[in-house]
Design an enzyme around this catalytic site. Sequence first.
Site, mmCIF file in Angstrom:
data_model
loop_
_atom_site.group_PDB
_atom_site.id
_atom_site.type_symbol
_atom_site.label_atom_id
_atom_site.label_comp_id
_atom_site.label_asym_id
_atom_site.label_seq_id
_atom_site.Cartn_x
_atom_site.Cartn_y
_atom_site.Cartn_z
ATOM 1 N N HIS A 37 0.833 -1.204 0.000
ATOM 2 C CA HIS A 37 0.000 0.000 0.000
ATOM 3 C C HIS A 37 0.871 1.260 0.000
ATOM 4 O O HIS A 37 1.296 1.728 1.060
ATOM 5 C CB HIS A 37 -0.901 -0.006 1.239
ATOM 6 C CG HIS A 37 -1.782 -1.215 1.327
ATOM 7 N ND1 HIS A 37 -1.309 -2.457 1.681
ATOM 8 C CD2 HIS A 37 -3.109 -1.368 1.098
ATOM 9 C CE1 HIS A 37 -2.310 -3.319 1.660
ATOM 10 N NE2 HIS A 37 -3.405 -2.695 1.314
ATOM 11 N N HIS A 272 -4.159 3.274 -3.390
ATOM 12 C CA HIS A 272 -4.285 2.761 -2.025
ATOM 13 C C HIS A 272 -3.536 1.447 -1.808
ATOM 14 O O HIS A 272 -2.691 1.364 -0.927
ATOM 15 C CB HIS A 272 -5.768 2.589 -1.657
ATOM 16 C CG HIS A 272 -5.979 1.640 -0.525
ATOM 17 N ND1 HIS A 272 -5.848 2.026 0.783
ATOM 18 C CD2 HIS A 272 -6.233 0.307 -0.504
ATOM 19 C CE1 HIS A 272 -6.034 0.973 1.561
ATOM 20 N NE2 HIS A 272 -6.269 -0.084 0.809
ATOM 21 N N GLU A 436 -18.258 -4.593 23.935
ATOM 22 C CA GLU A 436 -17.398 -5.789 23.961
ATOM 23 C C GLU A 436 -16.217 -5.680 22.992
ATOM 24 O O GLU A 436 -15.105 -6.093 23.297
ATOM 25 C CB GLU A 436 -18.209 -7.047 23.625
ATOM 26 C CG GLU A 436 -19.273 -7.423 24.640
ATOM 27 C CD GLU A 436 -20.573 -6.663 24.432
ATOM 28 O OE1 GLU A 436 -20.667 -5.850 23.486
ATOM 29 O OE2 GLU A 436 -21.522 -6.865 25.232
ATOM 30 N N HIS A 498 -29.225 -15.893 23.719
ATOM 31 C CA HIS A 498 -28.194 -15.779 24.750
ATOM 32 C C HIS A 498 -27.489 -17.104 25.037
ATOM 33 O O HIS A 498 -26.586 -17.148 25.868
ATOM 34 C CB HIS A 498 -28.818 -15.257 26.056
ATOM 35 C CG HIS A 498 -29.075 -13.776 26.027
ATOM 36 N ND1 HIS A 498 -29.736 -13.165 24.994
ATOM 37 C CD2 HIS A 498 -28.745 -12.786 26.898
ATOM 38 C CE1 HIS A 498 -29.810 -11.859 25.249
ATOM 39 N NE2 HIS A 498 -29.209 -11.610 26.383
HETATM 40 C C1 LIG Z 1 -11.523 -4.729 9.351
HETATM 41 C C2 LIG Z 1 -10.941 -4.529 7.991
HETATM 42 N N1 LIG Z 1 -11.760 -4.536 6.928
HETATM 43 C C3 LIG Z 1 -11.262 -4.403 5.702
HETATM 44 C C4 LIG Z 1 -9.925 -4.265 5.502
HETATM 45 C C5 LIG Z 1 -9.363 -4.190 4.099
HETATM 46 N N2 LIG Z 1 -8.865 -2.819 3.872
HETATM 47 C C6 LIG Z 1 -7.579 -2.520 4.027
HETATM 48 S S1 LIG Z 1 -7.303 -0.885 3.831
HETATM 49 C C7 LIG Z 1 -8.931 -0.585 3.482
HETATM 50 C C8 LIG Z 1 -9.436 0.785 3.198
HETATM 51 C C9 LIG Z 1 -8.670 1.754 3.889
HETATM 52 O O1 LIG Z 1 -8.994 3.076 3.587
HETATM 53 P P1 LIG Z 1 -8.270 4.110 4.491
HETATM 54 O O2 LIG Z 1 -8.405 3.675 5.865
HETATM 55 O O3 LIG Z 1 -8.791 5.452 4.139
HETATM 56 O O4 LIG Z 1 -6.761 3.968 4.087
HETATM 57 P P2 LIG Z 1 -6.053 4.712 2.873
HETATM 58 O O5 LIG Z 1 -6.892 4.496 1.672
HETATM 59 O O6 LIG Z 1 -5.978 6.109 3.265
HETATM 60 O O7 LIG Z 1 -4.742 4.034 2.762
HETATM 61 C C10 LIG Z 1 -9.651 -1.746 3.546
HETATM 62 C C11 LIG Z 1 -11.096 -1.810 3.307
HETATM 63 C C12 LIG Z 1 -9.109 -4.259 6.634
HETATM 64 N N3 LIG Z 1 -7.801 -4.150 6.556
HETATM 65 N N4 LIG Z 1 -9.643 -4.374 7.867
#
Ligand SMILES: Cc1ncc(C[n+]2csc(CCOP(=O)(O)OP(=O)(O)O)c2C)c(N)n1
Length: 691
Positions: A37, A272, A436, A498
């Site tokens: 990334h 990204h 939680e 539950h």
């Molecule tokens: C819980 C979770 N869901 C999905 C992902 C997959 N994922 C990695 S980065 C991302 C999007 C991130 O966007 P942002 O936080 O704005 O990061 P940027 O684009 O600025 O690097 C996703 C959906 C993840 N890492 N964790």
Amino acid sequence: MSTPLSTVCSTSDLDDLCINTLRFLSVDGVQKADSGHPGLPLGAAPMAYVLWTRFLKHYPSNPAWPDRDRFVLSAGHGSMLLYSLLHMTGYDLSLEQLEQFRQWGSKTPGHPERGVAPGVETTTGPLGQGFGNGVGMAMAEAHLAARYNRAGFEIIDHFTYAIVSDGDLMEGVASEAASLAGHLQLGKLIYLYDDNRVTLSAGTGITFTENRARRFEAYDWHVHTVDDGNDLAAIERALTDARAETRRPSLILVHTHLGYGSPNKQDSFTAHGSPLGEDEVRLTKQNLGWPTEPAFYIPEAARLHFREAIARGEREEAQWNSRFAEYARAFPELARELQQATRGELPAAWDKDIPIFPPDAKGMATRVASGKVMNAVAPHVPALIGGSADLDPSTHTALQGLGDFEPPGESAHDRQGSEGGGWSFAGRNLHFGVREHAMGAILNGLAAHGAIVPFGATFLIFSDYMRPPMRLAALMGLHVIYVFTHDSIALGEDGSTHQPVEQLAGLRSVPRLNVIRPADANETAMAWRVALETCDRPVALILTRQDVPTLDRSQFAAADGLRRGGYVLADAPGGRPQLILIATGSEVALIVAAREQLRARNIAVRIVSLPSWALFDAQPQAYRDAVLPPSVGARLAVEAGVSQGWHRYVGDRGDMLGVERFGASAPGNVMLREYGFTVDNVCARAVALLR
Ligand SMILES: Cc1ncc(C[n+]2csc(CCOP(=O)(O)OP(=O)(O)O)c2C)c(N)n1
């Protein structure tokens, strides 16, 4: 062909040089791995640079220095930014390791993993978790400061910083954690929000349009905005303000550009999560005045500037060491206690008040026994702090009289639910509220901080709400204790919503998570011993709502058999069983009763208590074969949960009495009867195996 920096680099500005070094180490790492990334590091490098060179208190040569500031890259997908910072400031992470990003055996996995590269405080990647971890770290700091600092001796005094992203803020766990952090007035928690308005697949315009600043103001955070993420002075001012704000946690919204500097990909989600591509890397380097070759280029001036962290850290650590030495002279007991907790050791005689529960046919719920054991142990184990997600009266996890972890001052107007013993950050009862998921993430932060053994409690069914941080606790090998009560359909009238059915199987499937379901009060005491002595992994205690008999250990084997995960509770004459009954938790009482009936029918029965598969599986084969002899195929397992996984203990010729459907609303005893958990049914199922 390599081009010398002097002829290409258009800037001599040291800040730019350093920031671009971070940017292009990250970009080159991703490009070489052909995976990763690049967008976040390009945009967030300036804020990371300002924080790491002008504010962060750390000592790269001693990443474990207890009073260092904590830094969390919650947006773990930007891992190359963190690796670049660690390498540049002089942690033991070589350039070769950066070049090996995401490769087998490297110290630079795809997302930062605690314990793999030095200086990585917590494993991040699942978005939102790092946000919650940071809150836990700040709670740990606040608690330890309140407990150990004395006038003139601020030996615990550090900040917790994080870089969080759009994805972090979108995840629900961040909302829970932010809400609690605001309530708790964690003034030393400072988050830089990489507000670039782009996520993995789109701009935030299609998913995330709330006013983030007002949202965090509503949580009672101190909110600051930096309009230009490349404006170092503005970032520095915002961080200075945030540090000066002692009451509220701070969120600094820094407007940045994903993929900053990339002519064709900046501000697009295409920057990204995929390498820029060789052409675009070249164009980006040219655009930012960086030599296109060699890759992983580090200008000497940038290296020298970042490496000032070592001398600075050495100075700060040395000053702290001498302050601590003075503190230890003035308060030797406290100093010893803190050092012991920091080493993760239990104090001498910590277990001297653990009760031995007398035999009792009526017995007590294992949640009740657990509460008694916790309260016997807690006064001797100061590192043990924790609480429940609004279920103290049900989980029996209150540490009576040991104080409530709450901000001192005016927020103390409503003391319903107080456990007594004072209202301050020195309190050892954490009130997580109905949160939680954040509880799980905060427990990880508390444990990762060090000097704390955190516990968190809820009903077993709601462990589902905290599975992501539990998995990370196991991945990190953190010493976290979960107390999960109301562990089966026998909880009764609350009904199927539950009543856990599949949760035990699910938790047992997590590597390095030790799940223990004790059978009676004395096994519960033993389970707590194991939970406290096991430092390298999380332990989940699975406890009943309903009473279970306290076994007469003069008739049955001692409860310390639990240490081996499974043990023969009572044997057939001559140790030669025709039939083996195996159970965990509340169902052990059932096989004890069934044994009586079967013995009356001259059937040679062995009964086995198997509270922890993980511990049992770790025993030598000879021991396991001694408990479950391969020659005895007639084995019946009894547990009020799904049968998945039990075949490994009952084998091809055995059987399992479990719960293969959801529960229902009815009194607990009716539930058990209707679902076949009766002595008669156990005997019938067992005898059928002999045919
Ligand atoms: C819980 C979770 N869901 C999905 C992902 C997959 N994922 C990695 S980065 C991302 C999007 C991130 O966007 P942002 O936080 O704005 O990061 P940027 O684009 O600025 O690097 C996703 C959906 C993840 N890492 N964790």
